[in-house]
Design an enzyme around this catalytic site. Sequence first.
Site, PDB file in Angstrom:
ATOM      1  N   HIS A  49       0.734  -1.154  -0.078  1.00  0.00           N
ATOM      2  CA  HIS A  49       0.091  -0.061  -0.213  1.00  0.00           C
ATOM      3  C   HIS A  49       0.920   0.813   0.129  1.00  0.00           C
ATOM      4  O   HIS A  49       0.529   2.177  -1.066  1.00  0.00           O
ATOM      5  CB  HIS A  49      -1.114  -0.258   1.599  1.00  0.00           C
ATOM      6  CG  HIS A  49      -2.051   1.257   1.336  1.00  0.00           C
ATOM      7  ND1 HIS A  49      -3.418   0.928   0.908  1.00  0.00           N
ATOM      8  CD2 HIS A  49      -1.600   2.586   1.698  1.00  0.00           C
ATOM      9  CE1 HIS A  49      -3.437   2.332   1.145  1.00  0.00           C
ATOM     10  NE2 HIS A  49      -2.963   3.172   1.564  1.00  0.00           N
ATOM     11  N   GLU A  50       1.558   1.175   1.289  1.00  0.00           N
ATOM     12  CA  GLU A  50       2.713   2.292   1.176  1.00  0.00           C
ATOM     13  C   GLU A  50       3.538   2.815   0.071  1.00  0.00           C
ATOM     14  O   GLU A  50       3.999   4.243  -0.524  1.00  0.00           O
ATOM     15  CB  GLU A  50       3.585   2.241   1.991  1.00  0.00           C
ATOM     16  CG  GLU A  50       2.448   2.484   3.580  1.00  0.00           C
ATOM     17  CD  GLU A  50       1.142   3.228   3.892  1.00  0.00           C
ATOM     18  OE1 GLU A  50       1.646   4.272   3.591  1.00  0.00           O
ATOM     19  OE2 GLU A  50       0.440   3.586   4.407  1.00  0.00           O
ATOM     20  N   HIS A  83       1.455   4.466  -2.673  1.00  0.00           N
ATOM     21  CA  HIS A  83       1.361   5.165  -3.353  1.00  0.00           C
ATOM     22  C   HIS A  83       2.630   6.497  -3.877  1.00  0.00           C
ATOM     23  O   HIS A  83       2.780   7.659  -4.461  1.00  0.00           O
ATOM     24  CB  HIS A  83       1.893   5.608  -1.648  1.00  0.00           C
ATOM     25  CG  HIS A  83      -0.303   6.448   0.168  1.00  0.00           C
ATOM     26  ND1 HIS A  83      -0.911   6.498  -1.233  1.00  0.00           N
ATOM     27  CD2 HIS A  83      -0.159   5.909   0.635  1.00  0.00           C
ATOM     28  CE1 HIS A  83      -2.207   6.574  -0.416  1.00  0.00           C
ATOM     29  NE2 HIS A  83      -1.992   5.829   0.809  1.00  0.00           N
ATOM     30  N   GLU A  98      -5.802   6.267  -2.382  1.00  0.00           N
ATOM     31  CA  GLU A  98      -5.926   5.462  -1.323  1.00  0.00           C
ATOM     32  C   GLU A  98      -6.147   4.162  -1.931  1.00  0.00           C
ATOM     33  O   GLU A  98      -5.892   3.209  -1.963  1.00  0.00           O
ATOM     34  CB  GLU A  98      -6.921   5.741  -0.600  1.00  0.00           C
ATOM     35  CG  GLU A  98      -6.674   6.633   0.226  1.00  0.00           C
ATOM     36  CD  GLU A  98      -5.040   6.156   1.314  1.00  0.00           C
ATOM     37  OE1 GLU A  98      -5.425   5.054   1.834  1.00  0.00           O
ATOM     38  OE2 GLU A  98      -4.127   7.145   1.738  1.00  0.00           O
ATOM     39  N   HIS A 116      -9.860   7.710   2.469  1.00  0.00           N
ATOM     40  CA  HIS A 116      -9.542   6.464   2.540  1.00  0.00           C
ATOM     41  C   HIS A 116     -10.801   6.065   2.682  1.00  0.00           C
ATOM     42  O   HIS A 116     -11.259   4.267   3.046  1.00  0.00           O
ATOM     43  CB  HIS A 116      -9.087   6.909   4.835  1.00  0.00           C
ATOM     44  CG  HIS A 116      -7.834   6.385   4.714  1.00  0.00           C
ATOM     45  ND1 HIS A 116      -7.352   8.088   5.054  1.00  0.00           N
ATOM     46  CD2 HIS A 116      -6.411   5.494   4.194  1.00  0.00           C
ATOM     47  CE1 HIS A 116      -5.890   7.717   5.013  1.00  0.00           C
ATOM     48  NE2 HIS A 116      -5.714   6.720   4.361  1.00  0.00           N
TER      49      HIS A 116
END
Length: 710
Positions: free
Chosen positions: A367-368, A371, A391, A453
Amino acid sequence: MRRVHMTTGAATAALVLGSLAGMTPARATAPTSGPVSGAVSGTAVPVARPAASRPDPGFTPAERRAAMEEARAERATTARELKLGSEEQLVVKDVLRDTDGGEHVRYERTYGGLPVIGGDLVVHTSPGRSVSTVDWAHPSRVQLSSTTASVPRATAMARAEGATPASGDTARTARRVVFAALHKPVLAWETRVTGTKPDGTPVDDLVYTNARTGAVLAVHAGIETDTGTGNTLYSGAVSLTTTPGGSGWNLTDGARGGHSTYDANNSTSTSRGTLFTDADDTWGNGSTSSRQSAAADAAYGAALTWDFYKNSFGRTGIRNDGVAAYSRVHYGSGYENAFWDDSCFCMTYGDGGSTLNPLVALDVAGHEMSHGVTSATAGLDYSGDAGGLNEATSDVMGTMVEFSANNASDPGDYYIGEKIMKDGTYLRRMDNPSADGSSVNCWSTSTKNLDPHYSSGVGNHLFYLLAEGTGTKTIGGRTHTGTTCNGTTLTGIGRSAAAAIWYRALTTYWTSTTTYPVAANGMVKAARDLYGASSTQCAATVAAWKGVNAAPTEACSTGGGTGGGALANGGFESGATSWTATSGVITNSTSGTPHAGSWYAWLDGYGTTHTDTLSQTFTVPSGTPSLRFYNAISTDEVGSTVYDRLTVQVVSGTTTTTLATYSNVNATSGYVLRTLSLSAFAGKSVTLKFTGTEDSTAATNFLVDDVSVG
C-alpha cells in the site's frame, strides 16, 4: 465550400485533440493551421492503431531516458501543436512505449515560468509518432492577466499555517504557482507547512492560497497515511536479501535498488534512524521482543512489492528508475499508523497501541510503496475523487502484493488490515466497502466530499467486482460477497487482468485531477489496449464500472469505434455503409474529431443556409430499447436565440416522431452521451433520421458518433 473545424478562441484551442472538449469552430474559411492529428510528424493522415496495444516489456531504462531526452528536445514543437499559449511550456515527466511503437508522454506545464498545479497531461502518439489523443488534467489554455501577486508572501504563509490540522505547524517555504487543479487557473501561493498531528503523524502539506484574494484554495497532503492499514504479519521463515558490512550484515537489499530498513528508535524525528545490522544474518525471533522482527517484516514486504511491480508490469522500483526507497520501523510511541512520505522517498511504520498491533505487513508495504508509484505517474491529488482513487490504488496494489506473496501465514484476500486489528476485525473490505461503516460502495457526486480512505471504497469495490464478480465465495479463508449498485450479476476476469488494466490506466491515462467517471474511461481505454476492443475483459470493465454507478462514456468496440446493437456500422468505421446521408456528412476528416476510431458524422458547419441528413432503416428490438449516441455541438452563434438545429426523428410508416432537438444554444464542451427511449417503437421497422439545419450567417457544427440501439 466544406466547413472547417478549427479553433479561434485561445482558451480552447488545445482541445481539438481527444474529446473535442471546448471546441469552437472557425467560420467557413480555410484553416489557419494544420490539424492536430499527425501534426508532430508533419502528416494530417490519422494512423489507425491495432485493436490491442500493450506496454513494451523490452523498453529498457536507457531507452526510456533517451525517449525522455527526445521528448524534451521536441517539447516546444509539441506545445505549438497542442495550441498552448506562448507563456506555456511543457516539462517532460515520463515516457512509456507500447509494443506497436506508440508512445505515451507525460508532461507537467509551466506558465510564465511558474509551475501549473493540475496542468499535467499525457500525449498519446501513434506508431508513426503522430499525436492521436491527449488526456488533460486541466483541458484548456492557461491565461492570466498578470503573474504579480497582490497578497504578500508572508500573509499567504500565515493563512496556510491555519489551514492544516497540526500542532506546532510551521510554514517553511512559499512560491508562486498557477493553481488549476479545481477550477479556472488562478495565480496562487504554494506554501509548504510542516508539523505533527495529535496522534504523532507528521504533517508535510502544500497549501494553495489565492494570490489575489488570500483565500485558501486547497490543501494537498505530502504525507499520505493509511490509518490502521498495516498488519502484524509474521510471515514465518522468509528469505531476505542482505548486504555484508562491518562485522556482519546490513538489512540492505542490494538486489532491489539498495532498499534499506532503519530503526526509528521510537522517535518522531525526520532522520532515518539506525540501519539494522546483525552478526549472523538471522533477523528477529518472530515476536515483538526483538526489534528486528518488525524490521524483517518491513524488508520482506518491500522486497515482495518490488518483485510484484517488476514481474507484473516490468516496473523497476517506485519511480521505474531502479532506485529503491527505504523503510523505518518503530516510529513514535504507541503510534497506530504507517505512512509514505514523498519528500524522503520512504515508508514509516508505527508499533501500534491500544487497538492495533505493529503495522509491518505485506499489504501495508504494498500500500505505502504504491503511494510512491502513484506520485511518480498520475500524481493523483489527495482530495476529491482523485484522493479516493489514490487510496484505492494503494489498496488494490497492496492486496495484489499479498496475493502474489502466496504466503501460507497470510493467504491473499480482499480484507484490508485484518491482521493488525487486536479485536480480530478489519479496517476495510473491498468486496463490501460500506461494511466498515464509513466507506461507500457506489459513486455519487458527493463521494468527493469524503475522506480519501472512505471515498476509496468506490475504487476498491470496482476492482473486486472486476476481478471476482458478484456472489458469495471464500477467498483466503474469509467470506466475500460482491453485489453491484445496479443489481446486475457480473463474472470476474481474474485479479491479474484487473490489476493490469488498473495499472495501465494509472500510468497512461489518469492525471492529477481524475474523477471516478474519468477513471472509468481510462480503464476502458486500458482494457482495449491490453486485450482488444471486442474482448471479454473490456466488456467486463464497462459492466463493473456501471456496477458502482460510475458508467463510462468510453465503450468497447470493433474497428476503432463504438455503437451498433440493432443498428449497423454505428461507429461509422465502415464509412457510409448501411447509412444514407448528404454528401460529406460521414467523414474521417481530421479537421474535426471523432468520439472513437477515425470516422464520424458531421452535419452543418458551413455558415450558410444548409441542411444535412443522416438516416438508417432497421428493426427496433423488443423490450424497453433506447437510442444512444455521442454528440458534440460547437457554434459561432452568440446569445440564447436558436438559429441552427439538429433534430432526431423516428419515421414509422407514415408517422414521423421527433425524439429530441438540439441547437446552437446547447453547445457542449465535448462529446455528450445522449439517451432517448425507443420503447414506443419496440419490434417495429423504422427509419432513424438526424437532420441538421443551419441559417444564413454563423456556423454551427453538429457531430454524431457511436450510435447504438438496444
